[in-house]
Design an enzyme around this catalytic site. Structure first.
Site, PDB file in Angstrom:
ATOM      1  N   TRP A 136       0.798  -1.223   0.000  1.00  0.00           N
ATOM      2  CA  TRP A 136       0.000   0.000   0.000  1.00  0.00           C
ATOM      3  C   TRP A 136       0.829   1.272   0.000  1.00  0.00           C
ATOM      4  O   TRP A 136       0.307   2.354  -0.256  1.00  0.00           O
ATOM      5  CB  TRP A 136      -0.903   0.024   1.237  1.00  0.00           C
ATOM      6  CG  TRP A 136      -0.190  -0.311   2.512  1.00  0.00           C
ATOM      7  CD1 TRP A 136      -0.201  -1.518   3.154  1.00  0.00           C
ATOM      8  CD2 TRP A 136       0.662   0.536   3.286  1.00  0.00           C
ATOM      9  NE1 TRP A 136       0.587  -1.469   4.284  1.00  0.00           N
ATOM     10  CE2 TRP A 136       1.126  -0.213   4.392  1.00  0.00           C
ATOM     11  CE3 TRP A 136       1.071   1.871   3.169  1.00  0.00           C
ATOM     12  CZ2 TRP A 136       1.990   0.306   5.347  1.00  0.00           C
ATOM     13  CZ3 TRP A 136       1.941   2.401   4.122  1.00  0.00           C
ATOM     14  CH2 TRP A 136       2.385   1.624   5.195  1.00  0.00           C
ATOM     15  N   LYS A 160      -2.709  -8.559  -7.221  1.00  0.00           N
ATOM     16  CA  LYS A 160      -3.308  -8.697  -5.897  1.00  0.00           C
ATOM     17  C   LYS A 160      -2.725  -7.561  -5.069  1.00  0.00           C
ATOM     18  O   LYS A 160      -1.592  -7.621  -4.598  1.00  0.00           O
ATOM     19  CB  LYS A 160      -2.971 -10.058  -5.275  1.00  0.00           C
ATOM     20  CG  LYS A 160      -3.769 -10.356  -3.982  1.00  0.00           C
ATOM     21  CD  LYS A 160      -3.287  -9.551  -2.812  1.00  0.00           C
ATOM     22  CE  LYS A 160      -4.058  -9.865  -1.534  1.00  0.00           C
ATOM     23  NZ  LYS A 160      -4.071  -8.701  -0.608  1.00  0.00           N
ATOM     24  N   HIS A 161      -3.512  -6.485  -4.931  1.00  0.00           N
ATOM     25  CA  HIS A 161      -3.019  -5.315  -4.221  1.00  0.00           C
ATOM     26  C   HIS A 161      -3.328  -5.445  -2.730  1.00  0.00           C
ATOM     27  O   HIS A 161      -4.101  -6.305  -2.307  1.00  0.00           O
ATOM     28  CB  HIS A 161      -3.655  -4.050  -4.789  1.00  0.00           C
ATOM     29  CG  HIS A 161      -2.717  -2.890  -4.856  1.00  0.00           C
ATOM     30  ND1 HIS A 161      -1.744  -2.658  -3.905  1.00  0.00           N
ATOM     31  CD2 HIS A 161      -2.594  -1.869  -5.753  1.00  0.00           C
ATOM     32  CE1 HIS A 161      -1.070  -1.570  -4.219  1.00  0.00           C
ATOM     33  NE2 HIS A 161      -1.560  -1.064  -5.335  1.00  0.00           N
ATOM     34  N   ALA A 162      -2.712  -4.561  -1.933  1.00  0.00           N
ATOM     35  CA  ALA A 162      -2.991  -4.523  -0.502  1.00  0.00           C
ATOM     36  C   ALA A 162      -4.470  -4.226  -0.279  1.00  0.00           C
ATOM     37  O   ALA A 162      -5.080  -3.449  -1.018  1.00  0.00           O
ATOM     38  CB  ALA A 162      -2.131  -3.459   0.169  1.00  0.00           C
ATOM     39  N   SER A 163      -5.027  -4.818   0.758  1.00  0.00           N
ATOM     40  CA  SER A 163      -6.469  -4.740   0.979  1.00  0.00           C
ATOM     41  C   SER A 163      -6.951  -3.363   1.398  1.00  0.00           C
ATOM     42  O   SER A 163      -8.154  -3.098   1.362  1.00  0.00           O
ATOM     43  CB  SER A 163      -6.892  -5.769   2.030  1.00  0.00           C
ATOM     44  OG  SER A 163      -6.697  -7.088   1.537  1.00  0.00           O
ATOM     45  N   GLY A 212       6.792  -6.299  -0.263  1.00  0.00           N
ATOM     46  CA  GLY A 212       6.053  -6.336   0.984  1.00  0.00           C
ATOM     47  C   GLY A 212       6.910  -6.789   2.148  1.00  0.00           C
ATOM     48  O   GLY A 212       8.132  -6.625   2.146  1.00  0.00           O
ATOM     49  N   SER A 213       6.282  -7.396   3.122  1.00  0.00           N
ATOM     50  CA  SER A 213       6.938  -7.798   4.358  1.00  0.00           C
ATOM     51  C   SER A 213       7.700  -9.110   4.194  1.00  0.00           C
ATOM     52  O   SER A 213       7.470  -9.869   3.245  1.00  0.00           O
ATOM     53  CB  SER A 213       5.896  -7.969   5.464  1.00  0.00           C
ATOM     54  OG  SER A 213       5.047  -9.066   5.177  1.00  0.00           O
ATOM     55  N   GLU A 234      10.958  -7.956  -3.258  1.00  0.00           N
ATOM     56  CA  GLU A 234      11.511  -6.732  -2.686  1.00  0.00           C
ATOM     57  C   GLU A 234      10.857  -6.580  -1.330  1.00  0.00           C
ATOM     58  O   GLU A 234       9.669  -6.298  -1.232  1.00  0.00           O
ATOM     59  CB  GLU A 234      11.236  -5.531  -3.589  1.00  0.00           C
ATOM     60  CG  GLU A 234      12.049  -4.311  -3.194  1.00  0.00           C
ATOM     61  CD  GLU A 234      11.261  -3.298  -2.398  1.00  0.00           C
ATOM     62  OE1 GLU A 234      11.415  -3.315  -1.144  1.00  0.00           O
ATOM     63  OE2 GLU A 234      10.509  -2.520  -2.976  1.00  0.00           O
ATOM     64  N   LEU A 235      11.645  -6.788  -0.273  1.00  0.00           N
ATOM     65  CA  LEU A 235      11.082  -6.852   1.068  1.00  0.00           C
ATOM     66  C   LEU A 235      11.513  -5.629   1.884  1.00  0.00           C
ATOM     67  O   LEU A 235      11.611  -4.544   1.344  1.00  0.00           O
ATOM     68  CB  LEU A 235      11.482  -8.172   1.725  1.00  0.00           C
ATOM     69  CG  LEU A 235      11.167  -9.419   0.879  1.00  0.00           C
ATOM     70  CD1 LEU A 235      11.659 -10.681   1.566  1.00  0.00           C
ATOM     71  CD2 LEU A 235       9.686  -9.509   0.556  1.00  0.00           C
ATOM     72  N   CYS A 268      10.400   1.475   2.059  1.00  0.00           N
ATOM     73  CA  CYS A 268      11.467   0.494   2.275  1.00  0.00           C
ATOM     74  C   CYS A 268      12.837   1.117   2.072  1.00  0.00           C
ATOM     75  O   CYS A 268      13.796   0.736   2.737  1.00  0.00           O
ATOM     76  CB  CYS A 268      11.280  -0.704   1.339  1.00  0.00           C
ATOM     77  SG  CYS A 268       9.783  -1.653   1.659  1.00  0.00           S
ATOM     78  N   GLU A 367      12.847  -2.998  11.338  1.00  0.00           N
ATOM     79  CA  GLU A 367      12.568  -1.855  10.483  1.00  0.00           C
ATOM     80  C   GLU A 367      11.528  -0.952  11.137  1.00  0.00           C
ATOM     81  O   GLU A 367      10.452  -1.397  11.530  1.00  0.00           O
ATOM     82  CB  GLU A 367      12.054  -2.323   9.122  1.00  0.00           C
ATOM     83  CG  GLU A 367      11.730  -1.187   8.161  1.00  0.00           C
ATOM     84  CD  GLU A 367      11.252  -1.687   6.813  1.00  0.00           C
ATOM     85  OE1 GLU A 367      11.307  -0.906   5.853  1.00  0.00           O
ATOM     86  OE2 GLU A 367      10.816  -2.851   6.720  1.00  0.00           O
TER      87      GLU A 367
END
Length: 464
Positions: A136, A160-163, A212-213, A234-235, A268, A367
């Site tokens: 997001w 599939k995007h963030a909710s 994401g995470s 990519e975290l 990030c 982080e």
């Protein structure tokens, strides 16, 4: 997390969405697969025309989609407009460069003869349907930097995007449809995270990319590995920002503030750990603290706001825990360290500088996803490198020095996907982007990014 738009500035749920059922998901995967059989055969010129049209439409929509992004995840509206403009620029870059980046490669003639061939060619061919699981924090840019190269390579995409950014996700599908892409070339899947694995394991889905995470990355990588499918991850990141005595201190401080609070500190590649040589440490600390204290925290729709709310209530709670743990173990907040007074609604947090951070504090390893900076004192470049590398992450890094020997040392020894000298880490379509260690693997952007989801094919010809 429900699929919903919840305004971070107020905590108000503005709109909710039903997740797609199994039948809807099946139809969309089938459409993506069918679209790929045609899209893969189109020319670069045809693909470029579509992508340039999408860029034009995005420019026209800039103000509207910026307000949508701000409403959904809280970034200042000025930053949201800049994000939309950056996306249009990246689309045009890939439209203009993809043909060259994926041009046939011709090995040396001697090597061709040694292989027993009369001629040989290396060709980049599309791979199929690519699933993108996106976050997001940059709800437009993260998607476009996958979609633009993937579509130009001849692939099709499922998002599939963030909710918590469903309206931005649906906008992206509509954008590519209005640009003239055939049905199925780019589609949004409004599904929860629990439904991702089934999509990834579907034999019609060729590969996946995730930003994401760490837990999300592990889940996607595990399922993809079991199904023997390519992934790019990519975290997280905990990027160092090193300042040495030869640095232009005024520029370093000004850049440090922007690098820490960009996107309300939720990036990030935001600089998070400020590693400063003892000769300039106190001066940097005082100027940096003063500049962070002067930032305007407020309504992200206000043009004068520097820092808006965090995107989620849980995100603020996580950040508060890190700061409270650090202070409990002896760290000092030279500014911030609390929720700003006067904000009864929304998920705001003050820009914060922590000094005296040590290894036993959680924030030293974890982080901090918000406007919180940690400040360290070092005696020399070798100690700076050791501290920079003392993290499970390795996304990017910043180093402020005009000493060429120090620049060479940092270039050689910092464990990260990038080292930015005398400037702020940023992503650009011409430069590869990605990390090492727990920050993930693979690369986005540039020629490296567009080739990640290509079938690199050897064409070998014997006697004819």
């Amino acid at each position: 997390m429900p699929i919903a738009t919840v305004d971070p500035a107020t905590g108000e749920t503005l709109k909710t969405f039903h997740a797609l059922d199994d039948g809807d998901v099946e139809r969309r995967i089938a459409a993506a697969s069918a679209a790929y059989t045609h899209h893969r055969t189109t020319s670069f010129e045809e693909r470029a025309a579509l992508l340039n049209r999408a860029a034009d439409l995005l420019d026209e929509d800039r103000d509207g989609i910026a307000r949508t992004m701000t409403t959904e995840m809280g970034k200042p509206v000025t930053a949201a407009r800049a994000e939309a403009a950056k996306c249009a620029k990246a689309m045009r870059w890939y439209a203009g460069h993809a043909a060259g980046l994926l041009a046939d490669e011709h090995p040396d003639e001697k090597d061709v003869r040694d292989s027993g061939a009369t001629r040989a060619v290396v060709r980049y061919r599309p791979i199929g349907v690519v699933l993108a699981v996106m976050p997001w924090n940059f709800p437009l840019w993260q998607v476009v930097r996958f979609a633009a190269p993937a579509l130009m390579a001849g692939n099709t995409g499922l998002l599939k995007h963030a909710s918590n950014v469903p309206q931005t996700a649906l906008y992206l599908e509509d954008l590519f449809r209005r640009a003239g892409y055939p049905e199925g070339c780019f589609q949004t899947l409004l599904i929860g995270s629990g439904a991702v694995e089934a999509v990834l394991r579907d034999p019609r889905v060729a590969a996946a990319t995730l930003t994401g995470s760490e837990p999300a990355g592990r889940a996607v990588a595990s399922a993809a590995g079991d199904a023997i499918k390519k992934t790019v991850l990519e975290l997280g990141g905990s990027d160092p920002f090193i300042v040495m005595p030869s640095a232009d201190l005024d520029r370093a401080v000004a850049t440090a503030v922007t690098a820490r609070v960009q996107n309300n500190g939720q990036s990030c590649i935001a600089a998070k750990r400020f590693i400063v040589h003892e000769d300039v440490h106190d001066a940097f600390r005082d100027r940096f603290t003063a500049a962070m204290r002067e930032l305007t925290v407020g309504d992200p729709m206000d043009e004068s706001t520097d820092v808006g709310p965090l995107a989620t209530e849980q995100g603020r709670a996580d950040l508060e825990e890190l700061v409270e743990d650090a202070v409990a173990h002896g760290a000092e907040a030279t500014c911030g360290g609390r929720r700003p007074p006067g904000f009864d609604r929304g998920w705001y947090y003050e820009p914060t500088v922590l000094t005296g951070v040590t290894e036993e504090m959680r924030i030293h390893r974890e982080e901090a996803f918000g406007p919180v900076a940690t400040l360290y004192r070092v005696t020399g470049p070798e100690e700076a490198v050791a501290l920079a590398n003392d993290t499970p992450f390795g996304l990017s890094s910043n180093a402020w020095t005009r000493d060429r020997a120090e620049q060479e040392l940092f270039s050689r020894d910092i464990e990260a996907g990038g080292v930015f000298f005398n400037g702020m880490t940023a992503s650009h379509p011409a430069l590869p982007f990605g990390g090492v260690k727990r920050s993930g693997y693979g690369r986005e952007l540039s020629g490296h990014g567009i080739r990640e989801f290509c079938n690199i094919t050897t064409l070998w010809h014997g006697e004819e």
